[in-house]
Design a protein around this motif. Structure first.
Motif, PDB file in Angstrom:
ATOM      1  N   GLY A  86      28.441   4.344   0.083  1.00 31.22           N
ATOM      2  CA  GLY A  86      29.388   4.374  -1.008  1.00 31.22           C
ATOM      3  C   GLY A  86      29.005   3.144  -2.194  1.00 31.22           C
ATOM      4  O   GLY A  86      29.063   3.742  -3.263  1.00 31.22           O
ATOM      5  N   TYR A  87      28.600   2.211  -1.576  1.00 28.57           N
ATOM      6  CA  TYR A  87      28.329   1.138  -2.604  1.00 28.57           C
ATOM      7  C   TYR A  87      27.082   1.443  -3.490  1.00 28.57           C
ATOM      8  O   TYR A  87      27.015   1.271  -4.615  1.00 28.57           O
ATOM      9  N   PHE A  88      26.002   2.108  -2.859  1.00 28.63           N
ATOM     10  CA  PHE A  88      24.803   2.265  -3.482  1.00 28.63           C
ATOM     11  C   PHE A  88      24.866   3.307  -4.309  1.00 28.63           C
ATOM     12  O   PHE A  88      24.602   3.451  -5.527  1.00 28.63           O
ATOM     13  N   VAL A  89      25.804   4.385  -4.015  1.00 28.36           N
ATOM     14  CA  VAL A  89      26.098   5.502  -4.903  1.00 28.36           C
ATOM     15  C   VAL A  89      26.810   5.112  -6.266  1.00 28.36           C
ATOM     16  O   VAL A  89      26.515   5.598  -7.364  1.00 28.36           O
ATOM     17  N   TYR A  90      27.856   4.419  -5.752  1.00 28.26           N
ATOM     18  CA  TYR A  90      28.617   3.873  -7.043  1.00 28.26           C
ATOM     19  C   TYR A  90      27.780   2.785  -7.916  1.00 28.26           C
ATOM     20  O   TYR A  90      27.642   3.284  -9.152  1.00 28.26           O
ATOM     21  N   ASP A  91      27.028   2.178  -7.427  1.00 25.44           N
ATOM     22  CA  ASP A  91      26.027   1.220  -8.070  1.00 25.44           C
ATOM     23  C   ASP A  91      25.024   1.984  -9.157  1.00 25.44           C
ATOM     24  O   ASP A  91      24.846   1.862 -10.071  1.00 25.44           O
ATOM     25  N   ARG A  92      24.345   3.002  -8.165  1.00 26.71           N
ATOM     26  CA  ARG A  92      23.529   3.824  -9.150  1.00 26.71           C
ATOM     27  C   ARG A  92      24.142   4.778 -10.278  1.00 26.71           C
ATOM     28  O   ARG A  92      23.737   4.988 -11.263  1.00 26.71           O
ATOM     29  N   THR A 137      26.914   4.003 -11.739  1.00 26.00           N
ATOM     30  CA  THR A 137      27.482   2.818 -12.837  1.00 26.00           C
ATOM     31  C   THR A 137      26.413   2.194 -13.589  1.00 26.00           C
ATOM     32  O   THR A 137      26.847   1.785 -14.737  1.00 26.00           O
ATOM     33  N   THR A 138      25.334   1.935 -12.879  1.00 26.34           N
ATOM     34  CA  THR A 138      24.321   1.316 -13.825  1.00 26.34           C
ATOM     35  C   THR A 138      23.651   2.203 -14.885  1.00 26.34           C
ATOM     36  O   THR A 138      23.267   3.194 -14.628  1.00 26.34           O
ATOM     37  N   PRO A 139      23.637   1.803 -16.157  1.00 26.85           N
ATOM     38  CA  PRO A 139      23.024   2.385 -17.349  1.00 26.85           C
ATOM     39  C   PRO A 139      21.386   2.523 -16.783  1.00 26.85           C
ATOM     40  O   PRO A 139      20.862   1.644 -16.490  1.00 26.85           O
ATOM     41  N   ASP A 140      21.252   3.748 -17.577  1.00 30.97           N
ATOM     42  CA  ASP A 140      19.808   4.107 -17.198  1.00 30.97           C
ATOM     43  C   ASP A 140      18.923   3.553 -18.431  1.00 30.97           C
ATOM     44  O   ASP A 140      19.121   3.669 -19.565  1.00 30.97           O
ATOM     45  N   ARG A 141      17.876   2.508 -17.983  1.00 30.82           N
ATOM     46  CA  ARG A 141      17.011   1.824 -19.004  1.00 30.82           C
ATOM     47  C   ARG A 141      15.622   2.252 -18.469  1.00 30.82           C
ATOM     48  O   ARG A 141      14.840   0.941 -18.550  1.00 30.82           O
ATOM     49  N   SER A 142      15.275   3.242 -18.269  1.00 30.80           N
ATOM     50  CA  SER A 142      13.965   3.414 -17.257  1.00 30.80           C
ATOM     51  C   SER A 142      12.881   3.759 -18.507  1.00 30.80           C
ATOM     52  O   SER A 142      11.752   3.814 -17.909  1.00 30.80           O
ATOM     53  N   PHE A 172      22.181  -1.979 -23.743  1.00 30.46           N
ATOM     54  CA  PHE A 172      21.098  -1.476 -23.978  1.00 30.46           C
ATOM     55  C   PHE A 172      20.166  -2.616 -24.762  1.00 30.46           C
ATOM     56  O   PHE A 172      18.947  -2.089 -25.282  1.00 30.46           O
ATOM     57  N   SER A 173      20.679  -3.667 -25.411  1.00 21.64           N
ATOM     58  CA  SER A 173      19.854  -4.468 -26.084  1.00 21.64           C
ATOM     59  C   SER A 173      19.682  -5.709 -25.560  1.00 21.64           C
ATOM     60  O   SER A 173      20.205  -6.158 -24.740  1.00 21.64           O
ATOM     61  N   CYS A 174      18.503  -6.346 -26.250  1.00 28.40           N
ATOM     62  CA  CYS A 174      17.916  -7.639 -25.768  1.00 28.40           C
ATOM     63  C   CYS A 174      18.891  -8.788 -26.021  1.00 28.40           C
ATOM     64  O   CYS A 174      19.518  -8.513 -26.887  1.00 28.40           O
ATOM     65  N   GLU A 175      19.012  -9.751 -25.044  1.00 27.98           N
ATOM     66  CA  GLU A 175      19.654 -10.727 -25.135  1.00 27.98           C
ATOM     67  C   GLU A 175      19.158 -11.872 -25.948  1.00 27.98           C
ATOM     68  O   GLU A 175      18.030 -12.356 -25.774  1.00 27.98           O
ATOM     69  N   GLY A 176      19.996 -12.132 -26.984  1.00 31.01           N
ATOM     70  CA  GLY A 176      19.656 -13.354 -27.744  1.00 31.01           C
ATOM     71  C   GLY A 176      18.675 -13.368 -28.978  1.00 31.01           C
ATOM     72  O   GLY A 176      18.620 -13.888 -29.865  1.00 31.01           O
ATOM     73  N   ARG A 208      11.667  -3.623 -25.466  1.00 28.75           N
ATOM     74  CA  ARG A 208      10.862  -4.382 -24.749  1.00 28.75           C
ATOM     75  C   ARG A 208      11.156  -4.187 -23.305  1.00 28.75           C
ATOM     76  O   ARG A 208      12.299  -4.127 -22.886  1.00 28.75           O
ATOM     77  N   LEU A 209      10.146  -4.294 -22.388  1.00 24.51           N
ATOM     78  CA  LEU A 209      10.582  -4.167 -20.917  1.00 24.51           C
ATOM     79  C   LEU A 209      10.266  -5.425 -20.215  1.00 24.51           C
ATOM     80  O   LEU A 209       9.265  -6.450 -20.207  1.00 24.51           O
ATOM     81  N   ASN A 210      11.489  -5.931 -19.991  1.00 21.59           N
ATOM     82  CA  ASN A 210      11.449  -7.200 -18.908  1.00 21.59           C
ATOM     83  C   ASN A 210      11.560  -6.505 -17.260  1.00 21.59           C
ATOM     84  O   ASN A 210      10.831  -6.247 -16.788  1.00 21.59           O
ATOM     85  N   GLU A 211      12.890  -6.470 -17.060  1.00 23.07           N
ATOM     86  CA  GLU A 211      13.078  -6.014 -15.862  1.00 23.07           C
ATOM     87  C   GLU A 211      13.419  -4.336 -15.928  1.00 23.07           C
ATOM     88  O   GLU A 211      13.277  -3.642 -15.117  1.00 23.07           O
ATOM     89  N   ASP A 212      13.822  -4.085 -17.179  1.00 22.04           N
ATOM     90  CA  ASP A 212      13.988  -2.805 -17.574  1.00 22.04           C
ATOM     91  C   ASP A 212      14.016  -2.660 -19.091  1.00 22.04           C
ATOM     92  O   ASP A 212      13.795  -3.712 -19.722  1.00 22.04           O
TER      93      ASP A 212
END
Length: 184
Positions: A60-66, A68-73, A98-102, A171-175
């Motif tokens: 349930g945790y992994f399904v919920y996490d997937r 609710t996590t925005p797709d930035r692929s 969805f935007s770069c930080e800073g 830009r691609l960092n982790e996503d």
């Protein structure tokens, strides 16, 4: 009565007990131990239920996490999601996912959104924003995404629209994240 001095005490010779009487008493069965079968079954069932609950919680945790996590692929997915959050929903918090930080540069896009809101108020209408024709130019961990934005409204029964080309730098960092937007 105590024996008198001149009398003789007669003694009876000790008698032997007959062999049947020497036999051990009849064996009675030992008290039965309470059956532990029910306790074992309940322990096994409780263990299985606990394992199922734990497994269900993890899944349930992994399904919920997937979910609710925005797709930035991909750059186009990030630009699409950013535009939906920023221009359609007008939700800055969601757009920030969805935007770069800073280092984000969105002043031009912010002015566009403010202009759309002012036109809605002035003409008493709703502005619809749509986009199409993503063109991606990717170099390593950077990509430019060109997209045509269409703005439409109905004023006094007449449908009006405007189309503008915009370039989004991602830009691609982790996503993937959108770092800037510019008209033209």
């Amino acid at each position: 009565m105590p024996p008198s001095a001149g009398s003789q005490v007669s003694r009876v010779p000790a008698q032997r007990t007959p062999p049947e009487e020497l036999a051990p008493p009849a064996v009675t069965p030992a008290p039965r131990q309470p059956r532990r079968r029910l306790r074992t079954v309940l322990t096994v069932v409780a263990g299985v239920v606990a394992a199922l609950c734990l497994t269900g919680g993890v899944v349930g945790y992994f399904v919920y996490d997937r979910a609710t996590t925005p797709d930035r692929s991909a750059p186009t997915i990030v630009v699409d999601s950013y535009l939906r959050a920023y221009l359609v929903e007008r939700n800055d918090v969601r757009a920030s996912l969805f935007s770069c930080e800073g280092v984000a540069e969105f002043e031009t896009l912010r002015r566009l959104r403010d202009d759309l809101a002012a036109r809605e108020e002035r003409f008493g209408t709703t502005m619809w924003v749509s986009w199409e024709q993503f063109q991606v130019n990717r170099v390593d961990d950077n990509a430019e995404v060109r997209v045509d934005l269409t703005f439409a409204a109905e004023v006094d029964g007449i449908r009006q629209s405007d189309r503008q080309s915009w370039t989004f730098t991602t830009r691609l960092n982790e996503d993937w994240r959108v770092c800037s937007a510019a008209a033209g």
